[in-house]
Design a protein around this motif. Sequence first.
Motif, PDB file in Angstrom:
ATOM      1  N   UNK A  56      51.565 -16.721  49.826  1.00 52.23           N
ATOM      2  CA  UNK A  56      52.241 -17.610  48.873  1.00 52.23           C
ATOM      3  C   UNK A  56      51.243 -18.363  48.003  1.00 52.23           C
ATOM      4  N   UNK A  57      49.948 -18.072  48.133  1.00 57.94           N
ATOM      5  CA  UNK A  57      48.938 -18.745  47.326  1.00 57.94           C
ATOM      6  C   UNK A  57      48.912 -18.128  45.931  1.00 57.94           C
ATOM      7  N   UNK A  58      49.242 -18.908  44.922  1.00 56.27           N
ATOM      8  CA  UNK A  58      49.428 -18.381  43.572  1.00 56.27           C
ATOM      9  C   UNK A  58      48.142 -17.861  42.955  1.00 56.27           C
ATOM     10  N   UNK A  59      46.997 -18.429  43.300  1.00 57.88           N
ATOM     11  CA  UNK A  59      45.765 -18.067  42.617  1.00 57.88           C
ATOM     12  C   UNK A  59      44.959 -17.011  43.362  1.00 57.88           C
ATOM     13  N   UNK A  60      45.430 -16.524  44.480  1.00 59.02           N
ATOM     14  CA  UNK A  60      44.687 -15.541  45.250  1.00 59.02           C
ATOM     15  C   UNK A  60      45.058 -14.144  44.768  1.00 59.02           C
ATOM     16  N   UNK A  61      44.202 -13.565  43.956  1.00 54.94           N
ATOM     17  CA  UNK A  61      44.463 -12.240  43.403  1.00 54.94           C
ATOM     18  C   UNK A  61      43.737 -11.140  44.179  1.00 54.94           C
ATOM     19  N   UNK A  62      42.990 -11.517  45.191  1.00 56.40           N
ATOM     20  CA  UNK A  62      42.206 -10.518  45.920  1.00 56.40           C
ATOM     21  C   UNK A  62      43.053  -9.415  46.556  1.00 56.40           C
ATOM     22  N   UNK A  74      47.864  -0.546  37.168  1.00 56.48           N
ATOM     23  CA  UNK A  74      47.361  -1.635  36.322  1.00 56.48           C
ATOM     24  C   UNK A  74      46.290  -1.121  35.364  1.00 56.48           C
ATOM     25  N   UNK A  75      45.345  -0.347  35.876  1.00 55.31           N
ATOM     26  CA  UNK A  75      44.301   0.206  35.006  1.00 55.31           C
ATOM     27  C   UNK A  75      44.872   1.248  34.050  1.00 55.31           C
ATOM     28  N   UNK A  76      45.861   1.996  34.528  1.00 53.50           N
ATOM     29  CA  UNK A  76      46.541   2.920  33.623  1.00 53.50           C
ATOM     30  C   UNK A  76      47.212   2.180  32.480  1.00 53.50           C
ATOM     31  N   UNK A  77      47.829   1.041  32.806  1.00 54.25           N
ATOM     32  CA  UNK A  77      48.483   0.229  31.775  1.00 54.25           C
ATOM     33  C   UNK A  77      47.453  -0.342  30.804  1.00 54.25           C
ATOM     34  N   UNK A  78      46.291  -0.724  31.321  1.00 54.34           N
ATOM     35  CA  UNK A  78      45.233  -1.235  30.437  1.00 54.34           C
ATOM     36  C   UNK A  78      44.833  -0.171  29.421  1.00 54.34           C
ATOM     37  N   UNK A  79      44.689   1.073  29.878  1.00 48.21           N
ATOM     38  CA  UNK A  79      44.380   2.153  28.949  1.00 48.21           C
ATOM     39  C   UNK A  79      45.498   2.400  27.963  1.00 48.21           C
ATOM     40  N   UNK A  80      46.734   2.307  28.439  1.00 47.52           N
ATOM     41  CA  UNK A  80      47.896   2.477  27.562  1.00 47.52           C
ATOM     42  C   UNK A  80      47.929   1.422  26.455  1.00 47.52           C
ATOM     43  N   UNK A 190      54.919  -2.692  39.889  1.00 44.83           N
ATOM     44  CA  UNK A 190      55.836  -3.535  40.664  1.00 44.83           C
ATOM     45  C   UNK A 190      56.124  -2.897  42.023  1.00 44.83           C
ATOM     46  N   UNK A 191      56.363  -1.613  42.026  1.00 46.15           N
ATOM     47  CA  UNK A 191      56.700  -0.908  43.267  1.00 46.15           C
ATOM     48  C   UNK A 191      55.524  -0.878  44.241  1.00 46.15           C
ATOM     49  N   UNK A 192      54.303  -0.761  43.705  1.00 41.23           N
ATOM     50  CA  UNK A 192      53.125  -0.647  44.561  1.00 41.23           C
ATOM     51  C   UNK A 192      52.512  -1.991  44.922  1.00 41.23           C
ATOM     52  N   UNK A 193      53.065  -3.089  44.410  1.00 42.43           N
ATOM     53  CA  UNK A 193      52.490  -4.418  44.653  1.00 42.43           C
ATOM     54  C   UNK A 193      52.450  -4.729  46.144  1.00 42.43           C
ATOM     55  N   UNK A 202      51.823  -8.578  38.652  1.00 41.22           N
ATOM     56  CA  UNK A 202      52.206  -8.528  37.242  1.00 41.22           C
ATOM     57  C   UNK A 202      51.287  -9.395  36.387  1.00 41.22           C
ATOM     58  N   UNK A 203      50.754 -10.469  36.976  1.00 39.00           N
ATOM     59  CA  UNK A 203      49.807 -11.306  36.231  1.00 39.00           C
ATOM     60  C   UNK A 203      48.534 -10.522  35.908  1.00 39.00           C
ATOM     61  N   UNK A 204      48.008  -9.818  36.903  1.00 42.08           N
ATOM     62  CA  UNK A 204      46.825  -8.987  36.666  1.00 42.08           C
ATOM     63  C   UNK A 204      47.161  -7.854  35.698  1.00 42.08           C
ATOM     64  N   UNK A 205      48.321  -7.266  35.889  1.00 44.65           N
ATOM     65  CA  UNK A 205      48.810  -6.171  35.037  1.00 44.65           C
ATOM     66  C   UNK A 205      48.816  -6.586  33.559  1.00 44.65           C
TER      67      UNK A 205
END
Length: 268
Positions: A56-62, A74-80, A190-193, A202-205
Amino acid sequence: DAWRRLPAARLVAICDRDHDRARAAAGHGASAFADVADMLAAADVDLVDIATPPDTHLVDLRPVLRCRPAMAYILGYAGHVWELFALRGWIVAFLAWVAAQESADRPWLSATAAAALINLIGLFASIGGNEMAMRFGRRRVLVAVMAVSALAAVGIGAAAGLSYGMVVALCMLYSVPVMADSAALTAGAVEAAPAGYRGATLAVHSTLGFGCGFLGSLAVGIVLDAAGGASAGGWLAAFAVIGAGAAAGAAAVAIMGRKQAEPEPEGA
């Protein structure tokens, strides 16, 4: 336990919706409560420590960054987004240049109107692409669509010397693979989160995606200038840079998503 080890602190109460769990954690010397209001009213409390589970820690993206299936999308979306934003940012200038090479007269369809139609086609392609991904397998469809998009981008750059009408038609066709992967990539992320980290995923995405969107548009301008400005060779180099985003995205989905078990396609 951490508070008990502090010499200047005294643990007086623990609150948990599960009263038995609160009582077990409180141990000797502290009171247990199942309601925060009851605790504040009954205990001599100077400081409240709200301890929540790690998920539930909002800032922990690890956990997101460590999740290969999610990072593949996510990386695929970055390329897109690199490809999409670079195309949207430069398509009007490209079409205007093509029209100017053909005739000094105003084209039958302005570059801005043509760009609007190209983008409109992409909206329907995004919906159709996600439907294909659900039916035939998300990873398989995404890799194929993004590979086609990368090749098509180079083809558009090579077609700069063709007639204006032909280039517009080719750009309309190109808009289909450009957008066909968009919804499927987001749905895949979303499915693989990781469990409990869908919002962080989604924030990283979005952050990586739109960051690469800025860099893609910038890179096209730099390469176009380095290639001598608006010319047949310059536009070929520019569209190669645009297509590089799709190629990188396809590689990310193909390599990083290998271990992800996809749901069975519909009708299997």
